[in-house]
Design an enzyme around this catalytic site. Structure first.
Site, PDB file in Angstrom:
ATOM      1  N   PHE A 166       2.973  -0.516   4.088  1.00 21.10           N
ATOM      2  CA  PHE A 166       1.879   0.428   3.864  1.00 21.10           C
ATOM      3  C   PHE A 166       0.849   0.273   4.990  1.00 21.10           C
ATOM      4  CE2 PHE A 166      -2.030   1.826   1.694  1.00 21.10           C
ATOM      5  CZ  PHE A 166      -1.598   3.037   1.192  1.00 21.10           C
ATOM      6  N   ASP A 207       3.690  -8.521  -0.503  1.00 21.42           N
ATOM      7  CA  ASP A 207       2.838  -7.555  -1.181  1.00 21.42           C
ATOM      8  C   ASP A 207       3.654  -6.922  -2.306  1.00 21.42           C
ATOM      9  OD1 ASP A 207       1.391  -5.307  -2.015  1.00 21.42           O
ATOM     10  OD2 ASP A 207       0.433  -5.090  -0.050  1.00 21.42           O
ATOM     11  N   TYR A 240      -3.668  -1.047 -10.253  1.00 22.96           N
ATOM     12  CA  TYR A 240      -3.881   0.332 -10.719  1.00 22.96           C
ATOM     13  C   TYR A 240      -2.614   1.174 -10.657  1.00 22.96           C
ATOM     14  CZ  TYR A 240      -4.656   0.622  -5.668  1.00 22.96           C
ATOM     15  OH  TYR A 240      -4.529   0.486  -4.317  1.00 22.96           O
ATOM     16  N   LYS A 241      -1.527   0.612 -10.142  1.00 24.46           N
ATOM     17  CA  LYS A 241      -0.266   1.367 -10.082  1.00 24.46           C
ATOM     18  C   LYS A 241       0.498   1.131 -11.392  1.00 24.46           C
ATOM     19  CE  LYS A 241      -0.475   1.541  -5.083  1.00 24.46           C
ATOM     20  NZ  LYS A 241      -0.286   0.803  -3.838  1.00 24.46           N
ATOM     21  N   ARG A 289       7.572  12.028  -3.781  1.00 26.06           N
ATOM     22  CA  ARG A 289       7.794  10.778  -4.517  1.00 26.06           C
ATOM     23  C   ARG A 289       7.645  11.009  -6.008  1.00 26.06           C
ATOM     24  NH1 ARG A 289       3.886   5.995  -2.785  1.00 26.06           N
ATOM     25  NH2 ARG A 289       2.339   7.378  -3.724  1.00 26.06           N
TER      26      ARG A 289
HETATM   27  C1  LIG Z   1      -1.404   0.902  -2.797  1.00 26.99           C
HETATM   28  C2  LIG Z   1      -1.257  -0.055  -1.663  1.00 26.99           C
HETATM   29  C3  LIG Z   1      -2.369  -0.557  -0.975  1.00 26.99           C
HETATM   30  C4  LIG Z   1      -3.756  -0.071  -1.267  1.00 26.99           C
HETATM   31  O1  LIG Z   1      -4.698  -1.085  -1.015  1.00 26.99           O
HETATM   32  P1  LIG Z   1      -6.156  -0.962  -1.634  1.00 26.99           P
HETATM   33  O2  LIG Z   1      -6.939  -2.000  -0.950  1.00 26.99           O
HETATM   34  O3  LIG Z   1      -6.019  -1.171  -3.110  1.00 26.99           O
HETATM   35  O4  LIG Z   1      -6.653   0.424  -1.366  1.00 26.99           O
HETATM   36  C5  LIG Z   1      -2.157  -1.512   0.003  1.00 26.99           C
HETATM   37  N1  LIG Z   1      -0.920  -1.932   0.306  1.00 26.99           N
HETATM   38  C6  LIG Z   1       0.175  -1.466  -0.325  1.00 26.99           C
HETATM   39  C7  LIG Z   1       1.519  -1.961   0.045  1.00 26.99           C
HETATM   40  C8  LIG Z   1       0.045  -0.492  -1.310  1.00 26.99           C
HETATM   41  O5  LIG Z   1       1.108   0.012  -1.915  1.00 26.99           O
END
Ligand SMILES: *Cc1c(COP(=O)(O)O)cnc(C)c1O
Length: 396
Positions: A112, A183, A208-209, A355
């Protein structure tokens, strides 16, 4: 057997809507409203500052950490909650880099962007002669060389749902003397994760996911117990100090994962997260995975069967996927907008990916079938060409 009708009944799922975006933001649990009312009225309202002790607000990061730990295969006392995933990733990476003299941090191009950006920022300003190396996901194993000090990966690719074999890559990394940072943003609550079994060094994730903690709910960080008393903290917040209320002049990290705490925890959001985690009590992660695979397979078959213009962006084999299914199509954005207008909520990721998150806690086989019907109609009628559906919004 886990009762998934019962878990579904604990979410606010508007009639006529099929929610396939729990990989981005989980829906509202009914328990959240009561939890929010309790923390506002009974705790903040009645106790004010007394809540830190009387309602054990100060203990929440660790008690919630343990509850998430159960879902990701972490032992008690090895996970803490707070701050955002981007910040947690920075912390974990900084701690991992401090454990090695090698010059390369390895990641993959499926990671990400925020993870990559955080690594770039950290290495540019604090990495001295270290650098980030980005390879294709399928090249990661071969790229674990003696130059590499840290392997930083997101287990499940946010675009395609492709899943790395955490146990195998961690084992290979360790053979090569490499520290691992995982992660779990698209893993926690999506399927069984075994951090301790895999021997992962550091792990981070958001809530939050698939964990349904609500927009902006706090992140978590795991530190393997063998590192926790020595890990460098870098973000030396007062609540990671061994004795925050001694107000000493110099930083002295707390023992264990508590050292990864930074500042004052977001109590309102944590109480909501706590209510969302209640739903996981009694859920078997192997039942969850079996349901995720069954629903995903059903969806893939139904969509590919009827829509030759769509190609599967996710791996075909269930064991290579997390809990989302993605398709590629030139007009992917328009398809998603047309589906949302019909009550089928998925999302779009540039340049051409649609998705669909499969969340076994609340998604059902009937929803999967209905969503596939809607997709077939949108494709057949070319509704995605409607100018209204082609206008890009701020959040896609
Ligand atoms: C959703 C997601 C994020 C988002 O990070 P935030 O700091 O919560 O905005 C970061 N890394 C990955 C791999 C994600 O899927």
């Amino acid at each position: 057997m886990t009762d998934f009708d019962a878990t579904r009944a604990r979410f606010v799922l508007p009639d006529g809507q099929i929610y396939l975006d729990g990989n981005s933001l989980g829906p509202l649990p009914f328990g959240a409203e009561a939890a929010m009312r309790r923390v506002l009225e009974d705790e903040w309202g009645r106790m004010a500052i007394g809540g830190w002790n009387r309602a054990d607000w100060m203990g929440l990061p660790d008690t919630l950490g343990d509850r998430i730990g159960r879902l990701v295969g972490a032992g008690p006392g090895d996970t803490t909650v707070g701050d955002t995933l981007s910040i947690r990733l920075f912390q974990a990476l900084a701690a991992a880099v401090a454990m090695t003299d090698r010059k390369v941090v390895l990641t993959d191009s499926g990671n990400f962007p925020s993870d990559i950006y955080m690594a770039q920022g950290f290495l540019k300003h604090f990495g001295r002669d270290r650098s980030l190396r980005i390879v294709a996901p399928e090249e990661v194993e071969a790229a674990l060389t003696e130059e590499v000090g840290v392997l930083m990966l997101t287990q499940v690719d946010y675009r395609t749902g492709r899943r790395h074999d955490m146990a195998a890559l961690t084992a290979r990394a360790h053979e090569m003397g490499i520290v691992t940072v995982w992660d779990l943003a698209h893993s926690a609550g999506a399927f069984e994760v075994d951090l301790a079994g895999a021997g992962a060094d550091f792990a981070v994730g958001c809530t939050y996911k698939y964990l349904n903690g609500g927009p902006g709910s706090p992140a978590f960080i795991y530190v393997a117990p063998r590192h926790a008393d020595r890990a460098e903290t870098v973000l030396n917040g007062w609540l990671g100090h061994a004795a925050p209320f001694a107000f000493e002049q110099d930083y002295r990290p707390a023992p264990g994962v508590a050292r990864m705490r930074v500042g004052t925890p977001a109590i309102l959001q944590m109480r909501v997260l706590e209510a969302a985690l209640d739903i996981w009590d009694g859920v078997s992660m192997s039942d969850l995975r079996a349901r995720s695979v069954a629903l995903s397979e059903r969806f893939i078959a139904a969509v590919l069967d009827r829509n030759p213009a769509l190609t599967l962006a996710s791996p075909r084999a269930p064991e290579d996927r997390g809990s989302q299914v993605s398709f590629r199509f030139e007009h992917a954005y328009g398809v998603i907008q047309a589906l949302i207008a019909r009550g089928v909520v998925g999302d779009f990721r540039a340049p051409d990916i649609m998705r669909f998150g499969i969340a076994p806690l609340y998604n059902t086989g009937d929803e999967i079938d209905a969503a596939a019907d809607h997709i077939a109609e949108v494709m057949a009628t070319q509704a995605y060409l409607n100018p209204e559906y082609r206008m890009k919004q701020r959040v896609t």
